[in-house]
Design a protein around this motif. Structure first.
Motif, mmCIF file in Angstrom:
data_model
loop_
_atom_site.group_PDB
_atom_site.id
_atom_site.type_symbol
_atom_site.label_atom_id
_atom_site.label_comp_id
_atom_site.label_asym_id
_atom_site.label_seq_id
_atom_site.Cartn_x
_atom_site.Cartn_y
_atom_site.Cartn_z
ATOM 1 N N VAL A 47 -8.248 -5.010 -8.235
ATOM 2 C CA VAL A 47 -8.699 -6.301 -8.771
ATOM 3 C C VAL A 47 -7.498 -7.145 -9.179
ATOM 4 O O VAL A 47 -7.453 -8.356 -8.935
ATOM 5 C CB VAL A 47 -9.653 -6.108 -9.959
ATOM 6 C CG1 VAL A 47 -10.064 -7.458 -10.536
ATOM 7 C CG2 VAL A 47 -10.894 -5.326 -9.539
ATOM 8 N N ALA A 48 -6.493 -6.513 -9.823
ATOM 9 C CA ALA A 48 -5.306 -7.246 -10.255
ATOM 10 C C ALA A 48 -4.589 -7.865 -9.058
ATOM 11 O O ALA A 48 -4.152 -9.028 -9.105
ATOM 12 C CB ALA A 48 -4.371 -6.320 -11.022
ATOM 13 N N ILE A 49 -4.456 -7.108 -7.959
ATOM 14 C CA ILE A 49 -3.803 -7.631 -6.759
ATOM 15 C C ILE A 49 -4.657 -8.709 -6.118
ATOM 16 O O ILE A 49 -4.166 -9.774 -5.717
ATOM 17 C CB ILE A 49 -3.536 -6.487 -5.758
ATOM 18 C CG1 ILE A 49 -2.594 -5.449 -6.372
ATOM 19 C CG2 ILE A 49 -2.959 -7.029 -4.455
ATOM 20 C CD1 ILE A 49 -2.443 -4.189 -5.538
ATOM 21 N N TRP A 50 -5.945 -8.449 -6.034
ATOM 22 C CA TRP A 50 -6.887 -9.367 -5.384
ATOM 23 C C TRP A 50 -6.928 -10.720 -6.092
ATOM 24 O O TRP A 50 -6.898 -11.783 -5.446
ATOM 25 C CB TRP A 50 -8.263 -8.706 -5.373
ATOM 26 C CG TRP A 50 -9.386 -9.522 -4.840
ATOM 27 C CD1 TRP A 50 -9.610 -9.862 -3.547
ATOM 28 C CD2 TRP A 50 -10.475 -10.067 -5.595
ATOM 29 N NE1 TRP A 50 -10.772 -10.592 -3.441
ATOM 30 C CE2 TRP A 50 -11.320 -10.722 -4.687
ATOM 31 C CE3 TRP A 50 -10.817 -10.043 -6.936
ATOM 32 C CZ2 TRP A 50 -12.480 -11.376 -5.092
ATOM 33 C CZ3 TRP A 50 -11.976 -10.682 -7.353
ATOM 34 C CH2 TRP A 50 -12.804 -11.344 -6.434
ATOM 35 N N THR A 51 -6.968 -10.734 -7.399
ATOM 36 C CA THR A 51 -6.992 -11.999 -8.145
ATOM 37 C C THR A 51 -5.683 -12.763 -7.962
ATOM 38 O O THR A 51 -5.685 -13.993 -7.876
ATOM 39 C CB THR A 51 -7.266 -11.758 -9.640
ATOM 40 O OG1 THR A 51 -6.298 -10.832 -10.156
ATOM 41 C CG2 THR A 51 -8.645 -11.186 -9.852
ATOM 42 N N GLU A 52 -4.586 -12.032 -7.900
ATOM 43 C CA GLU A 52 -3.291 -12.701 -7.689
ATOM 44 C C GLU A 52 -3.234 -13.316 -6.298
ATOM 45 O O GLU A 52 -2.709 -14.415 -6.105
ATOM 46 C CB GLU A 52 -2.150 -11.706 -7.872
ATOM 47 C CG GLU A 52 -0.773 -12.331 -7.860
ATOM 48 C CD GLU A 52 -0.560 -13.308 -8.994
ATOM 49 O OE1 GLU A 52 0.023 -14.381 -8.749
ATOM 50 O OE2 GLU A 52 -1.006 -13.024 -10.132
ATOM 51 N N MET A 53 -3.795 -12.626 -5.306
ATOM 52 C CA MET A 53 -3.827 -13.157 -3.945
ATOM 53 C C MET A 53 -4.652 -14.437 -3.873
ATOM 54 O O MET A 53 -4.304 -15.377 -3.161
ATOM 55 C CB MET A 53 -4.403 -12.105 -2.992
ATOM 56 C CG MET A 53 -3.498 -10.884 -2.806
ATOM 57 S SD MET A 53 -4.357 -9.509 -1.959
ATOM 58 C CE MET A 53 -4.567 -10.200 -0.313
ATOM 59 N N MET A 54 -5.738 -14.492 -4.620
ATOM 60 C CA MET A 54 -6.615 -15.660 -4.569
ATOM 61 C C MET A 54 -6.047 -16.857 -5.325
ATOM 62 O O MET A 54 -6.519 -17.983 -5.147
ATOM 63 C CB MET A 54 -7.993 -15.316 -5.157
ATOM 64 C CG MET A 54 -8.823 -14.408 -4.293
ATOM 65 S SD MET A 54 -10.557 -14.406 -4.811
ATOM 66 C CE MET A 54 -10.395 -13.857 -6.517
ATOM 67 N N SER A 55 -5.067 -16.647 -6.177
ATOM 68 C CA SER A 55 -4.565 -17.732 -7.017
ATOM 69 C C SER A 55 -3.635 -18.682 -6.277
ATOM 70 O O SER A 55 -3.280 -19.732 -6.811
ATOM 71 C CB SER A 55 -3.843 -17.162 -8.244
ATOM 72 O OG SER A 55 -2.678 -16.454 -7.868
ATOM 73 N N GLY A 56 -3.234 -18.340 -5.057
ATOM 74 C CA GLY A 56 -2.332 -19.207 -4.310
ATOM 75 C C GLY A 56 -3.080 -20.297 -3.558
ATOM 76 O O GLY A 56 -4.309 -20.295 -3.444
ATOM 77 N N TYR A 57 -2.304 -21.274 -3.046
ATOM 78 C CA TYR A 57 -2.877 -22.338 -2.231
ATOM 79 C C TYR A 57 -3.104 -21.830 -0.806
ATOM 80 O O TYR A 57 -2.387 -20.960 -0.318
ATOM 81 C CB TYR A 57 -1.933 -23.534 -2.181
ATOM 82 C CG TYR A 57 -1.711 -24.207 -3.513
ATOM 83 C CD1 TYR A 57 -2.648 -25.091 -4.029
ATOM 84 C CD2 TYR A 57 -0.556 -23.959 -4.248
ATOM 85 C CE1 TYR A 57 -2.447 -25.715 -5.243
ATOM 86 C CE2 TYR A 57 -0.347 -24.587 -5.471
ATOM 87 C CZ TYR A 57 -1.294 -25.461 -5.959
ATOM 88 O OH TYR A 57 -1.092 -26.078 -7.156
ATOM 89 N N ASN A 58 -4.107 -22.397 -0.135
ATOM 90 C CA ASN A 58 -4.351 -22.048 1.261
ATOM 91 C C ASN A 58 -3.163 -22.463 2.132
ATOM 92 O O ASN A 58 -2.586 -23.540 1.940
ATOM 93 C CB ASN A 58 -5.618 -22.737 1.773
ATOM 94 C CG ASN A 58 -6.867 -22.079 1.240
ATOM 95 O OD1 ASN A 58 -6.865 -20.907 0.887
ATOM 96 N ND2 ASN A 58 -7.953 -22.859 1.156
#
Length: 676
Positions: A174-185
């Motif tokens: 979850v920690a990795i996944w949320t960090e991945m989603m926080s970036g711009y497309n």
């Protein structure tokens, strides 16, 4: 009669069609010939370049040095894992996060930063059957919209249940996944910094199975002197959404690291480097434009002195009893050169930033400015005498000095710290005649303006002009006539420690208010080990204004301040006992402001000073707020000032090098650390 034979028009139409085809083929042949003969080389180059890839690598930020050439902010190269997000790849992103869990060491802090909604989103996306059970078929039919159904599922899914249901490995995912989603497309986003080479190699081997994942060379700020001067160096991090449009307009990319606070932010355009560009052709050959490290800053700070001042504050505060402070323990000190405005040291107890952002009533340290306002407005002259005895006004508490001082002149009032003398100046400015029937406070507003305008000439109540993104200007109270007298001896308006230091420096240099600076020079970094850096810009002292008093006026106040520290006896200076024996000829003014904290009576201890008296080379301001009113620890500001000045003059005589941080100290800082 025989019928007339009809003409056949088909051959004519065919001829027209054949002619049109001929024209089109002619145009096509001519165009192909033009492309081959005229533009052949251009298209051949395009073909050869097909498959070329260009990648930009962030250039290291510029370094920071103290005034003696010691590197105080450096760069450490590191490897960073990035992820480029794309819309519509939710399942793929989850799979990648799960696989990265095997490579990355996820700390508890990262897991603690996950918010409730992120826990719930992950749970719902990975547990379809359990998620369906949260909403009945009837409710699903009524809601119809998927978003409404999802919101109802979230509402019925408590965070505690989610976390209990997830394994430790899933929590790391979850920690990795949320960090991945926080970036711009479509923009690489840093999801893990400082990975070791073994991890980078392992991820690189599987990169074809991890779409969007890449490993890049990066750098992190390093602080050879650990926690010395930390918050004022400032922080770095990714561009905040509020600033994105501005930075993009300046040629930045969404994922760039920028200065987010203090010196890093103030000098972002200077510290920013030129990115390296790596081009890989279709055959795998690489060429590189090396880019350039950002320009360097030479600070005004003396790191050895900075460390000494920090130790002085820490030692004095930590030696107090538990009852000394009625709120959080605080103490601040700022040292600067009176003739240049260069800051030599800025320190606070666990809060260096309070030197520019926290404001306090400063007590009697303001009295020299009040006397100078009296001179300037003509309500007193050199040697004017008032009788120091309590003042009792209708509907106002009695006002007195720390003891009845009898008849005092202007210099006596500074040396012995007379509240009454200052109050009488304020009364004269308001045209209020003590003991005269029929007098009123109609002139109080004018008196407020006269005093505050004169205080502002010293930098009190206005921006000092320091080269930082923001600073507090303090707070001015309501213009209530009853508070006018208290303001005249420093118990009403509030000021920052930096404003106090600028005030002390202006007193020392006969009235020129100099812009305080933290940066002396900007250097173009050397490109070769044998080449020295060249100066891009050198900052000269800048006089912001000159106080409207004569040299004789300043000489009177400087003499009064000298007597505060150097004259003993029954009518001696209020700081004589603390500075007796100081061989650097100091001058200064003590201050104590009565305040209230948490329903208890408290006081702010303060001091402004400079030395030597006859040729000042250093000015200092110290404030210790929210202490008890007992005598046990009433000399903290004086003690800190004495110890700091001793350290300064000892270092001028003997020299000193700053102490580098131990391995256990924090010498690296994450670019996203919040240092604002």
């Amino acid at each position: 009669m025989a019928k007339e034979k009809r003409k056949n028009h088909i051959p004519l139409r065919l001829n027209i069609l054949f002619f049109a085809v001929f024209i089109l083929f002619s145009i096509l042949i001519l165009r192909l010939g033009y492309i081959q003969i005229v533009q052949g080389e251009e298209y051949e180059e395009m073909v050869n370049n097909d498959g070329e890839r260009t990648a930009n690598v962030d250039a290291p930020r510029g370094l920071m040095f103290d005034r003696n050439g010691n590197t105080v902010v450096d760069n450490e190269l590191q490897l960073t894992l990035t992820y480029t997000n794309r819309p519509g790849n939710d399942e793929e992103r989850l799979e990648i996060a799960e696989r990265l869990t095997n490579f990355l060491d996820i700390g508890e802090e990262a897991i603690d930063d996950i918010n409730e909604r992120e826990w719930q989103d992950y749970w719902l996306q990975t547990r379809d059957e359990e998620a369906d059970e949260l909403v009945s078929d009837e409710e699903e039919a009524q809601l119809e919209e998927d978003d409404d159904i999802y919101e109802l599922q979230l509402e019925r899914l408590p965070e505690e249940q989610v976390i209990e249901d997830l394994s430790e490995e899933e929590q790391e995912t979850v920690a990795i996944w949320t960090e991945m989603m926080s970036g711009y497309n479509y923009s690489p986003h840093r999801i893990a910094r400082g990975i070791d080479e073994r991890t980078a190699h392992a991820v690189s081997e599987l990169m074809h199975e991890l779409p969007g994942i890449d490993v890049m060379r990066d750098s992190v700020r390093m602080y050879p002197y650990g926690d010395s001067f930390p918050t004022l160096f400032g922080g770095t991090g990714q561009i905040h959404s509020n600033d994105l449009e501005r930075y993009l307009g300046q040629g930045y990319e969404r994922t760039d690291i920028v200065g987010t606070s203090q010196l890093e932010q103030e000098y972002e355009s200077v510290l920013r480097g030129e990115k390296a560009e790596i081009t890989t052709d279709a055959d795998g050959n690489e060429s590189m434009d090396p880019g350039k490290r950002g320009n360097d800053l030479v600070l005004t700070i003396d790191m050895a002195l900075q460390q000494e001042v920090e130790d002085v504050i820490d030692n004095n505060i930590e030696s107090t009893s538990g009852s000394t402070f009625l709120d959080d323990r605080e103490a601040y000190a700022v040292m600067m050169e009176p003739d240049t405005g260069e800051i030599l040291a800025m320190a606070g107890y666990d809060d260096h930033l309070g030197t520019v952002q926290s404001a306090y009533e400063i007590g009697s340290t303001i009295k020299p400015a009040t006397v100078l306002a009296g001179y300037s407005s003509g309500v007193i002259d050199h040697g004017t005498v008032y009788h120091d005895t309590p003042i009792n006004l209708p509907e106002s508490p009695s006002i007195s000095s720390w003891q009845n001082l009898g008849h005092v002149n202007d210099i006596d009032a500074i040396r012995q710290s007379s509240n009454i003398y200052m109050a009488r100046i304020a009364m004269a400015l308001a045209d209020y005649q003590l003991g005269v029937s029929g007098t009123d406070w109609s002139g109080a507003s004018q008196a407020y303006n006269v005093l505050r305008n004169h205080y502002r000439q010293f930098g009190l109540g206005v921006e000092t002009g320091i080269d930082l993104p923001s600073e507090s200007t303090g707070m001015a109270g309501d213009d209530n006539p009853q508070n006018l007298l208290y303001m005249s001896f420093g118990q009403f308006d509030t000021y920052t420690p930096l404003q106090m230091a600028q005030f002390a420096a202006t007193l020392a240099n006969d009235g020129d208010r100099l812009k305080p600076r933290l940066v002396k020079e900007i250097l173009d970094p050397a490109t070769d080990n044998d080449e020295s850096s060249s100066v891009v810009r050198q900052f000269s002292p800048k006089v912001m204004n000159s106080v409207g008093n004569t040299d004789g006026d300043f000489e009177r106040m400087q003499e009064g301040m000298r007597q505060v520290m150097q004259q003993g006896g029954s009518n001696g200076g209020t700081a004589y006992s603390d500075f007796s024996g100081a061989d650097y000829n100091p001058a200064g003014k003590t201050g104590t402001a009565q305040t209230g904290v948490n329903g208890q009576e408290a006081q702010n201890q303060a001091m402004v000073a400079f030395a030597p008296h006859d040729d000042p080379e250093v000015a200092i301001a110290v404030i210790v707020p929210n202490t008890s009113t007992s005598d046990e620890d009433s000399g903290l500001a004086n003690s800190i000032t004495r110890d700091a000045l001793d350290a300064y003059f000892d270092m001028q005589a003997d020299g000193a090098d700053p102490e580098e941080a131990d391995d256990d100290d924090e010498i690296f800082r994450d670019p996203d650390d919040d240092l604002e």
